[in-house]
Design a protein around this motif. Structure first.
Motif, PDB file in Angstrom:
ATOM      1  N   ARG A 157      -1.837   9.764   5.595  1.00  0.00           N
ATOM      2  CA  ARG A 157      -2.690   9.122   4.523  1.00  0.00           C
ATOM      3  C   ARG A 157      -3.052   7.833   4.693  1.00  0.00           C
ATOM      4  O   ARG A 157      -3.961   7.640   4.470  1.00  0.00           O
ATOM      5  N   LEU A 158      -2.178   7.232   5.289  1.00  0.00           N
ATOM      6  CA  LEU A 158      -2.347   5.727   5.482  1.00  0.00           C
ATOM      7  C   LEU A 158      -2.922   5.346   6.691  1.00  0.00           C
ATOM      8  O   LEU A 158      -3.212   4.175   7.072  1.00  0.00           O
ATOM      9  N   GLY A 159      -2.911   6.302   7.753  1.00  0.00           N
ATOM     10  CA  GLY A 159      -3.303   6.183   8.986  1.00  0.00           C
ATOM     11  C   GLY A 159      -2.774   5.054   9.851  1.00  0.00           C
ATOM     12  O   GLY A 159      -3.126   4.174  10.469  1.00  0.00           O
ATOM     13  N   ALA A 160      -1.451   4.847   9.578  1.00  0.00           N
ATOM     14  CA  ALA A 160      -0.273   3.969   9.991  1.00  0.00           C
ATOM     15  C   ALA A 160       0.132   4.648  11.315  1.00  0.00           C
ATOM     16  O   ALA A 160       0.565   5.575  11.335  1.00  0.00           O
ATOM     17  N   PRO A 161       0.524   3.569  12.198  1.00  0.00           N
ATOM     18  CA  PRO A 161       1.441   3.848  13.532  1.00  0.00           C
ATOM     19  C   PRO A 161       2.644   4.263  12.945  1.00  0.00           C
ATOM     20  O   PRO A 161       3.261   3.763  12.340  1.00  0.00           O
ATOM     21  N   LYS A 162       3.461   5.130  13.783  1.00  0.00           N
ATOM     22  CA  LYS A 162       4.648   5.665  13.377  1.00  0.00           C
ATOM     23  C   LYS A 162       5.703   4.478  13.458  1.00  0.00           C
ATOM     24  O   LYS A 162       6.267   4.552  12.186  1.00  0.00           O
ATOM     25  N   GLN A 163       5.621   3.770  14.314  1.00  0.00           N
ATOM     26  CA  GLN A 163       6.659   2.463  14.322  1.00  0.00           C
ATOM     27  C   GLN A 163       6.488   1.387  13.279  1.00  0.00           C
ATOM     28  O   GLN A 163       7.522   0.934  12.497  1.00  0.00           O
ATOM     29  N   THR A 164       5.137   1.320  13.056  1.00  0.00           N
ATOM     30  CA  THR A 164       4.733   0.314  12.026  1.00  0.00           C
ATOM     31  C   THR A 164       5.162   0.684  10.414  1.00  0.00           C
ATOM     32  O   THR A 164       5.614   0.082   9.830  1.00  0.00           O
ATOM     33  N   GLU A 204       0.770  -1.131   0.028  1.00  0.00           N
ATOM     34  CA  GLU A 204       0.106  -0.034   0.132  1.00  0.00           C
ATOM     35  C   GLU A 204       0.977   1.281  -0.126  1.00  0.00           C
ATOM     36  O   GLU A 204       0.559   2.266  -0.686  1.00  0.00           O
ATOM     37  N   ILE A 205       1.876   1.261   0.691  1.00  0.00           N
ATOM     38  CA  ILE A 205       2.828   2.197   0.690  1.00  0.00           C
ATOM     39  C   ILE A 205       3.559   2.518  -0.602  1.00  0.00           C
ATOM     40  O   ILE A 205       3.177   3.827  -0.935  1.00  0.00           O
ATOM     41  N   VAL A 206       3.960   1.836  -1.321  1.00  0.00           N
ATOM     42  CA  VAL A 206       4.500   1.806  -2.581  1.00  0.00           C
ATOM     43  C   VAL A 206       3.303   2.491  -3.608  1.00  0.00           C
ATOM     44  O   VAL A 206       3.680   3.246  -4.459  1.00  0.00           O
ATOM     45  N   ILE A 215       2.688   6.243  -2.921  1.00  0.00           N
ATOM     46  CA  ILE A 215       3.507   7.082  -3.273  1.00  0.00           C
ATOM     47  C   ILE A 215       3.797   7.078  -5.062  1.00  0.00           C
ATOM     48  O   ILE A 215       3.709   8.166  -5.485  1.00  0.00           O
ATOM     49  N   PHE A 216       3.383   5.931  -5.633  1.00  0.00           N
ATOM     50  CA  PHE A 216       3.107   5.868  -7.231  1.00  0.00           C
ATOM     51  C   PHE A 216       2.179   6.793  -7.478  1.00  0.00           C
ATOM     52  O   PHE A 216       2.256   7.485  -8.520  1.00  0.00           O
ATOM     53  N   ASP A 217       0.823   6.755  -6.814  1.00  0.00           N
ATOM     54  CA  ASP A 217      -0.212   7.477  -7.188  1.00  0.00           C
ATOM     55  C   ASP A 217      -0.247   8.818  -6.881  1.00  0.00           C
ATOM     56  O   ASP A 217      -0.474   9.728  -7.792  1.00  0.00           O
ATOM     57  N   ARG A 218       0.348   9.320  -5.866  1.00  0.00           N
ATOM     58  CA  ARG A 218       0.419  10.515  -5.154  1.00  0.00           C
ATOM     59  C   ARG A 218       1.874  11.252  -5.571  1.00  0.00           C
ATOM     60  O   ARG A 218       2.048  12.602  -5.414  1.00  0.00           O
ATOM     61  N   GLY A 219       3.074  10.574  -5.775  1.00  0.00           N
ATOM     62  CA  GLY A 219       4.264  11.294  -5.887  1.00  0.00           C
ATOM     63  C   GLY A 219       4.892  11.248  -4.454  1.00  0.00           C
ATOM     64  O   GLY A 219       4.560  10.796  -3.506  1.00  0.00           O
ATOM     65  N   SER A 220       6.311  11.793  -4.617  1.00  0.00           N
ATOM     66  CA  SER A 220       6.849  11.856  -3.288  1.00  0.00           C
ATOM     67  C   SER A 220       6.328  12.726  -2.150  1.00  0.00           C
ATOM     68  O   SER A 220       5.403  13.639  -2.541  1.00  0.00           O
ATOM     69  N   MET A 221       6.351  12.154  -1.040  1.00  0.00           N
ATOM     70  CA  MET A 221       5.686  12.926   0.008  1.00  0.00           C
ATOM     71  C   MET A 221       6.770  12.632   1.287  1.00  0.00           C
ATOM     72  O   MET A 221       7.619  11.891   1.384  1.00  0.00           O
ATOM     73  N   ASP A 222       6.404  13.627   2.308  1.00  0.00           N
ATOM     74  CA  ASP A 222       7.237  13.309   3.607  1.00  0.00           C
ATOM     75  C   ASP A 222       6.358  12.089   4.328  1.00  0.00           C
ATOM     76  O   ASP A 222       5.513  11.979   4.149  1.00  0.00           O
ATOM     77  N   VAL A 223       7.414  11.693   5.440  1.00  0.00           N
ATOM     78  CA  VAL A 223       7.053  10.381   5.894  1.00  0.00           C
ATOM     79  C   VAL A 223       5.604  11.034   6.862  1.00  0.00           C
ATOM     80  O   VAL A 223       4.852  10.073   7.082  1.00  0.00           O
TER      81      VAL A 223
END
Length: 106
Positions: free
Chosen positions: A21-28, A2-4, A7-15
């Motif tokens: 956007r992904l609703g992911a925990p920082k460590q995960t 999903e990460i790849v 980034i493919f769909d939206r372009g480079s972005m900061d962490v």
């Protein structure tokens, strides 16, 4: 992956933006980014305009991988629509249109 794809769909972005956007925990997210970077699919660099930001960008291998995955999904969707028939396709279009319309109103 999903990460790849994001980034493919939206372009480079900061962490931080990617995490939001992904609703992911920082460590995960960090663990997944480490893995994808080790596999050569993405790279993290320091933003030249704001050195506090870490930008996530796909490598050429990551771009190729994401493109291939996108094409496979498109082909699978096309096969599903062809086998479902015209009435199902019309119904799916109606549902998708309603979702898009609802999103534009929020």
């Amino acid at each position: 992956m999903e990460i790849v794809q994001e980034i493919f769909d939206r372009g480079s972005m900061d962490v931080g933006e990617l995490r939001s956007r992904l609703g992911a925990p920082k460590q995960t997210l960090a663990r997944h980014l480490n893995d994808l970077e080790a596999r050569g699919l993405l790279k993290r660099t320091t933003d030249v305009k704001d050195r506090r930001r870490r930008l996530v960008t796909l490598t050429q291998e990551g771009e190729t991988f994401a493109y291939a995955q996108t094409q496979q999904r498109r082909a699978a969707i096309r096969r599903a629509f062809l086998s479902a028939g015209p009435e199902a396709v019309a119904g799916a279009r109606g549902v998708l249109s309603a979702i898009i319309q609802d999103d534009s109103q929020t």
